[in-house]
Design a protein around this motif. Structure first.
Motif, PDB file in Angstrom:
ATOM      1  N   GLU A  77      27.250  -9.536 -84.247  1.00 50.45           N
ATOM      2  CA  GLU A  77      26.529  -9.926 -85.464  1.00 50.45           C
ATOM      3  C   GLU A  77      26.258  -8.712 -86.342  1.00 50.45           C
ATOM      4  O   GLU A  77      26.428  -8.758 -87.560  1.00 50.45           O
ATOM      5  N   GLU A  78      25.865  -7.592 -85.719  1.00 52.60           N
ATOM      6  CA  GLU A  78      25.610  -6.362 -86.476  1.00 52.60           C
ATOM      7  C   GLU A  78      26.880  -5.803 -87.089  1.00 52.60           C
ATOM      8  O   GLU A  78      26.830  -5.159 -88.140  1.00 52.60           O
ATOM      9  N   GLN A  79      28.032  -6.035 -86.448  1.00 48.10           N
ATOM     10  CA  GLN A  79      29.305  -5.548 -86.974  1.00 48.10           C
ATOM     11  C   GLN A  79      29.837  -6.427 -88.096  1.00 48.10           C
ATOM     12  O   GLN A  79      30.815  -6.074 -88.748  1.00 48.10           O
ATOM     13  N   GLY A  80      29.216  -7.559 -88.321  1.00 46.85           N
ATOM     14  CA  GLY A  80      29.627  -8.451 -89.397  1.00 46.85           C
ATOM     15  C   GLY A  80      30.782  -9.364 -89.031  1.00 46.85           C
ATOM     16  O   GLY A  80      31.433  -9.912 -89.930  1.00 46.85           O
ATOM     17  N   ILE A  81      31.051  -9.542 -87.758  1.00 47.22           N
ATOM     18  CA  ILE A  81      32.119 -10.441 -87.321  1.00 47.22           C
ATOM     19  C   ILE A  81      31.644 -11.875 -87.549  1.00 47.22           C
ATOM     20  O   ILE A  81      30.574 -12.258 -87.079  1.00 47.22           O
TER      21      ILE A  81
END
Length: 82
Positions: free
Chosen positions: A29-33
């Motif tokens: 989620e933090e990586q924007g996937i």
């Protein structure tokens, strides 16, 4: 022969699976996937592999402490006369 996993293996690997899935979901989620099947499968596979490894480590440590366990035989309740 087949040996059943110890209760410690089942308990610890279950807890590790939940924790690993939570961290993997949070990291992706933090990586924007974006959410989807591929991301869900990646989270599942990562959590599965980490929990499997932890279960194997538990069995390895338990075997070192207690010694090897006897293999169990599968009893179907009917004799095999061939």
């Amino acid at each position: 022969m087949f040996t059943l996993p110890s209760i410690w293996n089942v308990l610890i690997s279950t807890v590790v699976f939940v924790v690993a899935a939570w961290y993997a979901r949070r990291f992706l989620e933090e990586q924007g996937i974006p959410k989807g099947i591929a991301r869900g499968l990646a989270v599942f596979m990562l959590a599965y592999l980490v929990s499997w490894a932890s279960g194997e480590a538990v069995d390895f440590i338990q075997e070192k402490i207690e010694g090897p366990q006897a293999a169990t035989k599968l009893d179907l309740g009917m004799p095999l006369n061939l």
